[in-house]
Enzyme design. Structure first.
Site, PDB file in Angstrom:
ATOM      1  CG  HIS A   1      -0.483   0.273   2.520  1.00 16.77           C
ATOM      2  ND1 HIS A   1      -1.099  -0.173   3.662  1.00 16.77           N
ATOM      3  CD2 HIS A   1       0.604   0.966   2.952  1.00 16.77           C
ATOM      4  CE1 HIS A   1      -0.425   0.241   4.716  1.00 16.77           C
ATOM      5  NE2 HIS A   1       0.618   0.926   4.323  1.00 16.77           N
ATOM      6  CD  GLU A  60      -4.508  -1.213   3.416  1.00 16.76           C
ATOM      7  OE1 GLU A  60      -3.427  -1.537   2.889  1.00 16.76           O
ATOM      8  OE2 GLU A  60      -4.681  -1.238   4.650  1.00 16.76           O
TER       9      GLU A  60
HETATM   10  P1  PGA Z   1       6.169   2.078   8.165  1.00 18.77           P
HETATM   11  O1  PGA Z   1       4.805   2.201   7.346  1.00 18.77           O
HETATM   12  O2  PGA Z   1       7.013   3.227   7.714  1.00 18.77           O
HETATM   13  O3  PGA Z   1       5.747   2.228   9.602  1.00 18.77           O
HETATM   14  O4  PGA Z   1       6.762   0.764   7.828  1.00 18.77           O
HETATM   15  C1  PGA Z   1       4.845   2.448   5.988  1.00 18.77           C
HETATM   16  C2  PGA Z   1       3.460   2.419   5.426  1.00 18.77           C
HETATM   17  O5  PGA Z   1       2.587   1.703   5.945  1.00 18.77           O
HETATM   18  O6  PGA Z   1       3.234   3.125   4.432  1.00 18.77           O
END
Ligand code: PGA
Length: 245
Positions: A137, A142
């Site tokens: 995503h 999503e």
């Molecule tokens: P994260 O999340 O940087 O906490 O890995 C990235 C995202 O879900 O876009």
């Protein structure tokens, strides 16, 4: 799409902070699209240091954030407004009136329309920063059989709720819906910079950089259609996906 492989996550963050610094220095009244999550935190730390050292001036910069959880107010310590204030805005010379994070409370549909208006206000972002979910995503668009072009409400997948549970006391506390920029909003930015680190991102990054397939099941693959998209990964992640350059 360009891929940059660095020696470490710290170096990735330095490279991206320097890109943002350069955009602001070239165009002091620029518009930045910003992201939350664990990945950008050290990037914001470096921007704070640069601002304190007089290397970059945010006084005329406008920002719009990618997304916000539905159902928690901006004062909640897991809201993305709170995240942006505490990880960046409170520590740099930006005018908070020029920063926009969608509202998580009230009429969610109206909040999504307001986000869409802010995405368009004053023209497209000069640079859009992105993380990537374990399922590919970007923002909260999503993996699904279809994607949405404009700002909208998204129901979070089990994968995203599980990944984000680390920020909450318990998994049940993670909101199940979010307001997010759409894919068209993100791809409209003049330059899109996606940063990833960690082996949890291997499947998503593999789909993004190892072939030419574009699929709604890995929303990040849409970046393959952007002429100025940059993916920044460290060599650990590059090696894990088998990327040779
Ligand atoms: P994260 O999340 O940087 O906490 O890995 C990235 C995202 O879900 O876009």
């Amino acid at each position: 799409m360009k891929v940059i492989v660095t020696n470490s996550y710290d170096e990735s963050c330095k490279v991206v902070a320097e890109m943002i610094r350069d955009v602001v220095n070239q165009k002091p009244a620029c518009k930045l699209g910003l992201a939350t999550g664990g990945t950008p935190v050290p990037i914001y730390k470096k921007l704070i240091e640069m601002n304190k050292a007089g290397e970059v001036d945010f006084s005329q910069v406008h920002t719009v954030n990618l997304d916000e959880y539905c159902g928690i107010p901006g004062t909640h310590d897991q809201s993305y407004r709170y995240f942006m204030d505490t990880n960046l805005f409170n520590h740099i010379n930006i005018d908070k009136a020029n920063t926009y994070v969608a509202q998580g409370m009230g009429d969610f549909e109206a909040n999504a329309r307001e986000l869409e208006a802010k995405v368009r206000e004053g023209g497209v972002a000069d640079l859009q920063l992105l993380g990537i979910g374990n399922n590919g995503h970007i923002a909260f668009n999503e993996a699904s059989d279809h994607l949405v072009a404009v700002a909208h409400i998204e129901t979070l997948t089990e994968s995203t709720i599980t990944a984000n549970a680390r920020f909450f006391e318990k998994k049940e506390d993670v909101p199940t819906k979010a307001i997010t920029m759409g894919m068209g909003d993100i791809l409209a930015a003049k330059c899109v910079v996606l940063v990833a680190t960690g082996l949890a991102k291997v499947p998503a990054i593999k789909g993004l950089i190892m072939d030419d397939v574009i699929t709604t099941q890995n929303p990040s693959t849409m970046l393959k259609m952007h002429e100025n998209a940059i993916v920044v990964i460290d060599k650990e992640l590059a090696n894990a996906v088998g990327y040779k350059g």
